[in-house]
Design an enzyme around this catalytic site. Sequence first.
Site, PDB file in Angstrom:
ATOM      1  N   ARG A 108      27.344  16.359 -40.229  1.00  0.00           N
ATOM      2  CA  ARG A 108      26.531  16.865 -41.330  1.00  0.00           C
ATOM      3  C   ARG A 108      25.705  15.723 -41.914  1.00  0.00           C
ATOM      4  NH1 ARG A 108      24.159  21.517 -42.901  1.00  0.00           N
ATOM      5  NH2 ARG A 108      24.662  22.201 -45.008  1.00  0.00           N
ATOM      6  N   SER A 158      28.227  23.476 -45.793  1.00  0.00           N
ATOM      7  CA  SER A 158      27.617  24.163 -44.656  1.00  0.00           C
ATOM      8  C   SER A 158      28.394  25.420 -44.321  1.00  0.00           C
ATOM      9  CB  SER A 158      27.592  23.250 -43.426  1.00  0.00           C
ATOM     10  OG  SER A 158      27.123  23.938 -42.289  1.00  0.00           O
ATOM     11  N   GLN A 163      17.954  19.592 -44.961  1.00  0.00           N
ATOM     12  CA  GLN A 163      19.339  19.931 -45.251  1.00  0.00           C
ATOM     13  C   GLN A 163      19.722  19.720 -46.703  1.00  0.00           C
ATOM     14  OE1 GLN A 163      21.362  22.068 -43.402  1.00  0.00           O
ATOM     15  NE2 GLN A 163      20.863  20.632 -41.779  1.00  0.00           N
ATOM     16  N   THR A 166      19.299  27.627 -37.221  1.00  0.00           N
ATOM     17  CA  THR A 166      20.488  27.010 -36.635  1.00  0.00           C
ATOM     18  C   THR A 166      20.686  27.552 -35.231  1.00  0.00           C
ATOM     19  OG1 THR A 166      21.456  26.813 -38.839  1.00  0.00           O
ATOM     20  CG2 THR A 166      22.996  26.695 -37.018  1.00  0.00           C
ATOM     21  N   GLY A 195      22.844  31.502 -38.629  1.00  0.00           N
ATOM     22  CA  GLY A 195      22.650  32.580 -39.576  1.00  0.00           C
ATOM     23  C   GLY A 195      22.751  32.195 -41.037  1.00  0.00           C
ATOM     24  N   GLY A 196      22.771  30.892 -41.358  1.00  0.00           N
ATOM     25  CA  GLY A 196      22.892  30.513 -42.759  1.00  0.00           C
ATOM     26  C   GLY A 196      24.197  31.020 -43.343  1.00  0.00           C
ATOM     27  N   ASP A 242      20.456  22.533 -49.005  1.00  0.00           N
ATOM     28  CA  ASP A 242      21.735  23.243 -48.948  1.00  0.00           C
ATOM     29  C   ASP A 242      22.656  22.833 -50.088  1.00  0.00           C
ATOM     30  OD1 ASP A 242      21.219  24.885 -46.845  1.00  0.00           O
ATOM     31  OD2 ASP A 242      22.432  23.804 -45.379  1.00  0.00           O
TER      32      ASP A 242
END
Length: 576
Positions: free
Chosen positions: A105, A455, A427, A390, A477-478, A430
């Site tokens: 990440r 995540s 990112q 993704t 798909g988030g 997020d």
Amino acid sequence: MTAPTRLPPLLAAGVMVLASLAGQAAARTPADENRPHQAMVAAAHPLAVEAGLQVLRRGGSALDAAVAVEAMLGLVEPQSSGLGGGAFILYFDAASGAVSAYNGRETAPAAASPDMFLDSAGRPLPRRNAMLSGRATGAPGAVPVLALAHAAHGRLAWDSLFDTTIAMAENGFTITPRLADHIHGTFPQVDAPDVRAYFSRADGSLMQAGDRLVNPPYAATLRRIAAEGPDALQRGPIAEAIAGRIAEAPLAGTLTTEDIAAYRAQAVEPVCGPYRIYIICAPPPPSSGAALLQLMALLDRTDIADRGPDDAIAWVQFAEASRLMYADRDRYFGDPDLVDVPVAGLLDPAYLDARAVLIGRRAASHPPAHGEPAGVVVPGPDATAEPGGTTHFVVVDFDGNVASVTATVESYFGSGRMVQGFFLNNQMTDFSFRPTDPDGTPAANAVAGGKRPRSSMSPVIVLDREGRLVAALGSPGGNAILAYNAKALVGLLAWDLPLVEAFSLPNLVARGDSFNGESTRFAPALREDLDRRGVTVRPGSGEASGLHGVVVGPNGLTGASDPRREGVAIVLETVQ
């Protein structure tokens, strides 16, 4: 380096312990010895699958092939993942029965602050502005995490894994209908100057499906990565180009070459928990793998397995368990290096029993509140919006080793900023845009320097209680990833569906007061029954699922790819 988990004994981060049967996963019966040895790749683009198969044909391990697959996906599916993004890797070692997890990440700049996505009046920035900003990009983790996992599980030389993609980048590849749809999409990045420049024809018009796209800078970057490993990206001219592009307006970011050089991928202990007669493993926080385990454990406390995909009550149970899981995940999950994520408490059987009581045959009229596991300090409310962008792929080598990998640049084409042939992630969006609640209590997923954002990515490996491989799968798909993975696991493990049929089940993403998904995939009578039970499914779950996976059956491997996308799953066979 964290020692890999040998399963069992570890289940759900120590919540449940079974007798150790390590090593039995490697045992073969005489029937196994007579069966053809197989290998497989399932991924979102046929060229990526072929890149992985070529490595397997050369005797490469699952992790060797995973490096090749991701390198190709960064070229041919740049809307979803790439060198400028991050990844989570789950790896099953067939010889030892060990499951290993790797955290790639991205990390926030050292100078990042909790108010990074607030305007001068203290209000959250418009998401469109934030996603395209320099502030959106964190230190990339995809290449470092692949290199870390390759050092542990690779068989072929690192520098031999990129040749196919280098040639493809130089000679060009054909744009697929799905990539063309993204080039002509309506999301903010399609108007970003770098995106338009990369996908424009000589006459200035945007490319269409069937056009050939070449990317010599990507080939040059891969040559450097092949020769130098992660240092090629983390030091020198590529790192300088990344930091320089991020420092440009609008909303210049603070990521420096020092931040990029300081990035370290992590070998981490997977989280594993029981579902029916199986053991499900996933990465720990900041992945949401533990939340997926919670969802499956909640469903295990219902009779969903005795029902089926045509039963409205089964889907109500799925929706209500999902709402409970998301309420807890959204409140508690963040970077465990900087916040306390109560994984053990959320997976404690007594806590799960209490939460499961809230699952009925009708949807509750109000969204469930987060629970409070024993002994936790409740963080502030979350305001994270996690979009799609993704990819997921699975590789099995001829020795039975498995790599289950979810990789991302966050939203489509990341921040829309490109350097050296690849897009940079966005990112950092997020993180929760609102870092605290009104009384100042910080959100678990608030921005902080060096922190990794929460995540939803949760690659999965499923074992039986003897520690033998049953399946591996995952999806993009988030926020919907958890629902997509859980749906597939219920279809496969509870309803005994073939893997592709489990992937093809309608998607239902129940979070808060929303029941989003594929309403037209439910039969009219089933949809009416769901409506009567308070689950009115509306379109709008975000990015469609892109499930890829493998299941081990009596006749060997069966791979599957989500029919909603362009991926394929190909099995290789060779008889020993």
